[in-house]
Write an enzyme that holds these catalytic residues in place. Structure first.
Site, PDB file in Angstrom:
ATOM      1  CG  HIS A 112      -1.680   1.134   1.273  1.00  0.00           C
ATOM      2  ND1 HIS A 112      -1.603   2.371   1.668  1.00  0.00           N
ATOM      3  CD2 HIS A 112      -3.182   1.176   0.819  1.00  0.00           C
ATOM      4  CE1 HIS A 112      -2.895   3.214   1.829  1.00  0.00           C
ATOM      5  NE2 HIS A 112      -3.758   2.481   1.158  1.00  0.00           N
ATOM      6  CG  PHE A 113      -0.717   2.780  -2.795  1.00  0.00           C
ATOM      7  CD1 PHE A 113      -1.874   2.143  -3.336  1.00  0.00           C
ATOM      8  CD2 PHE A 113      -1.115   3.897  -1.973  1.00  0.00           C
ATOM      9  CE1 PHE A 113      -3.214   2.566  -3.055  1.00  0.00           C
ATOM     10  CE2 PHE A 113      -2.163   4.185  -1.582  1.00  0.00           C
ATOM     11  CZ  PHE A 113      -3.145   3.634  -2.076  1.00  0.00           C
TER      12      PHE A 113
END
Length: 172
Positions: free
Chosen positions: A71-72
């Site tokens: 993420h991410f």
């Protein structure tokens, strides 16, 4: 009887996740990876913004935490929902600390604001929970406001966090 200390170590929190800290009928914290704190540094039945109870806990940040890898990719940031979940976890933990029995479930939140982020370069997240009300009837419920700070800077606020303890969650 609950061992009401003012602070708890990571081992204590892991014991809660196994159902060992507050007894077989007490609420449990989640186990890793969903356990979102490393220690509780302060718990009181008074204090906080409303003088009805206060909890402060911390999470040490390092770039190897599981969520930074997904993420991410290329733009790692701790999901805001994990900070919100940590606040719900602490409301439920406090209810167990008070002697409440049952399975903890998040019941809602009035308003959440995100004004910052937790990056892998951060050192520490601090959670502060200010209790507004404890309902101790057939349903045991905590109502609180919460704050998330990263390295001392306020980045999230949540008003009216609600957590209940349920004897039976089969119909929930």
């Amino acid at each position: 009887m609950v061992d009401k200390r003012e602070s708890y170590t990571k081992e204590d929190l892991l014991a809660s996740g196994r159902g060992e800290l507050f007894g077989a009928k007490g609420p449990q914290l989640p186990a890793p990876n969903m356990l979102m704190m490393d220690r509780v540094v302060k718990m009181t039945e008074t204090g906080g913004n409303f003088d009805k109870g206060y909890v402060e806990a911390e999470l040490d940040i390092n770039p190897d935490l599981w969520f930074f890898g997904c993420h991410f990719i290329g733009d790692p940031v701790m999901p805001g929902c994990l900070g919100l979940d940590a606040m719900w976890q602490l409301v439920g933990f406090y209810l167990g600390w008070l002697g409440g029995e049952g399975k903890g479930r998040a019941l809602g939140v009035g308003e959440v604001k995100f004004t910052g982020q937790v990056l892998p370069t951060a050192k520490k997240v601090t959670y502060r929970i200010h209790f507004k009300r404890i309902v101790n009837r057939r349903l045991i419920m905590g109502l609180a406001d919460g704050e998330v700070l990263v390295d001392g800077r306020l980045i999230y606020t949540a008003n009216d966090l609600k957590v209940g303890l349920f004897q039976d969650t089969s119909a929930f």
